[in-house]
Design an enzyme around this catalytic site. Structure first.
Site, PDB file in Angstrom:
ATOM      1  N   CYS A 315      27.498  38.085 101.711  1.00  0.00           N
ATOM      2  CA  CYS A 315      28.733  37.279 101.795  1.00  0.00           C
ATOM      3  C   CYS A 315      29.877  38.037 102.452  1.00  0.00           C
ATOM      4  O   CYS A 315      31.045  37.769 102.167  1.00  0.00           O
ATOM      5  CB  CYS A 315      29.188  36.792 100.414  1.00  0.00           C
ATOM      6  SG  CYS A 315      27.981  35.809  99.557  1.00  0.00           S
ATOM      7  N   ALA A 316      29.548  39.020 103.275  1.00  0.00           N
ATOM      8  CA  ALA A 316      30.614  39.844 103.855  1.00  0.00           C
ATOM      9  C   ALA A 316      30.315  40.169 105.318  1.00  0.00           C
ATOM     10  O   ALA A 316      30.095  41.322 105.680  1.00  0.00           O
ATOM     11  CB  ALA A 316      30.795  41.124 103.040  1.00  0.00           C
TER      12      ALA A 316
END
Lengths: 357, 77
Positions: A315-316
């Site tokens: 998620c980054a």
């Protein structure tokens, strides 16, 4: 929870018991982060919701934000949404280990800025942001420092007053070892809650005759029934962390990180993406392989050895862009307080086997 | 009918802080539904015996508890 009802909704014993548990959790969280007043601890579902509350609540057309190249989507996506509402933002770059470029941050702070939002530690490389250097720069620029402590709450000593943190977002389910679905925003003495618009409005169990949302804390930001069960669990876990001591947890994590880094360094074809220094990172280590795809290795580690890791972008995507690990991402190993040296050795041995085959 | 003292609060959290303060200090008081006659901001209030008023309000003030209102009321029991 047979002994607890709905917190703050009635005067009967079960509701009062629930209210007490929630208040005691607020006290424990305030103690942990050095917050002056438990009522400045606002409970949310997770760090993401706390970050959304702070960012969307503070920022309006014409405001500018400065952030960093290792932010999680919990920051990146709200900022992109705010961009459509006239908020601008600049990203201070991080190096290939995920370490913030302080000179670039200084440059970015030369223009007027309302909020600086910083990931305390990258959830990909584990690299720590040097808050003691960052927070004076932020305050000289007249901005508020919003800290994403999802990776560090409970794992590193954090005192909002001493470190100059105006707003701190935390989650309950990682370093705080509490239940999923708990988290919060700590509003430091240096931030004015009146400047933050609530994310939700509704029933607070207080001032029911009033049509406007009440201003009193924490009610201004806590509408609707709280996750009383989860928050009671969070209170218990934070109290046990206070007993053990965050310094002891940090020492444990650093010893395991050292062992893991040494073990990984001995495996041919493994590349570590991070500071490679327990002093400058959390117990999170990201790796890639010269001859293997990260998702293949993650599957085999779990399937054949019961070693659970996470492969991909975590998620980054910003962090992976900084690290140079797009589009495949990395395989991430992380240790916690219940992880032992033997667990680390087993993981390293398993990695040796799957990468040699 | 007995006359009791009541401390009213703006929020449940402040009522919880008051409750915790008085328990720690070993002072006799209890959380009750706020009597409708007193109206109120928050559904729960602290009820106390009138002779304890000075001690209780002193302890709350020392702990930074901000009451919305202090009132006396005759209630059954």
């Amino acid at each position: 929870m047979a002994e607890a009802g709905s917190p703050g909704r009635s005067g009967h014993r079960l509701s009062i018991n629930a209210g007490r548990m929630v208040y005691e959790a607020r006290e424990a969280v305030a103690d942990l982060f050095g917050a002056s007043d438990p009522l400045r601890v606002i409970f949310t579902r997770n760090a993401t919701e706390a970050l959304n509350l702070a960012l969307t609540g503070l920022l309006g057309p014409g405001d500018r934000v400065v952030t960093t190249g290792v932010e999680h989507n919990a920051v990146a996506r709200p900022l992109f949404a705010l961009k459509h509402r006239g908020v601008s933002f600049d990203v201070a770059p991080c190096d290939r280990a995920g370490v913030l470029d302080l000179a670039a941050l200084k440059d970015a702070l030369r223009s007027p800025v309302r909020v600086v939002v910083i990931n305390h530690a990258s959830n990909v490389s584990g690299a720590l942001a040097p808050l003691e250097l960052i927070s004076p720069l932020v305050h000289e620029a007249g901005a508020l420092l919003l800290l994403d402590a999802a990776q560090t709450a409970g794992a590193l000593p954090i005192d909002v007053g001493a470190l100059g943190i105006d707003l701190l977002a935390f989650t309950g389910h990682k370093g705080l070892m509490g239940p999923q679905g708990t988290g919060g925003l700590v509003i430091g003495e240096s931030a004015d809650p009146g400047e933050i618009e609530p994310l939700t409005r509704g029933g607070t169990g207080s001032r029911s005759e009033l049509e406007d949302q009440p201003d009193a804390l924490p009610d201004r930001f806590e509408s609707g029934t709280l996750n009383g069960v989860g928050i009671a669990g969070l209170g218990a876990s934070v109290r046990s962390i206070l007993e053990v001591g965050v310094d002891a947890i940090r020492a444990h994590d650093m010893a395991l990180t050292q062992r893991l880094l040494e073990g990984l360094g001995d495996i041919r074809g493994v590349c570590i993406h991070g500071p490679c220094d327990p002093e400058r990172q959390t117990a999170t280590v990201s790796i890639t392989f010269a001859e293997h795809v990260v998702t293949d290795i993650a599957f085999r580690l779990d399937d054949e050895f019961g070693v659970m890791t996470r492969a991909g972008l975590h998620c980054a995507p910003w962090a992976h862009r900084s690290l140079g690990t797009l589009p495949d991402g990395t395989l991430r190993l992380s240790a916690g307080f219940s992880t032992t040296i033997e667990d680390v050795d087993r993981a390293v041995e398993a990695l040796k086997q799957v990468t040699s085959a | 009918m007995t006359e009791h003292g009541f401390v009213l609060f703006h929020t449940t959290s402040m009522a919880m802080r008051a409750d915790r303060t008085l328990r720690k200090a070993g002072l006799p008081a209890r959380l009750v539904p706020t009597p409708r006659q007193l109206s109120s901001d928050c559904g729960i209030a602290i009820r106390f015996e009138l002779p304890d008023q000075e001690l209780i309000l002193g302890a709350l003030s020392d702990a930074g508890v901000e009451p919305a209102q202090v009132a006396h009321l005759e209630t059954p029991g």
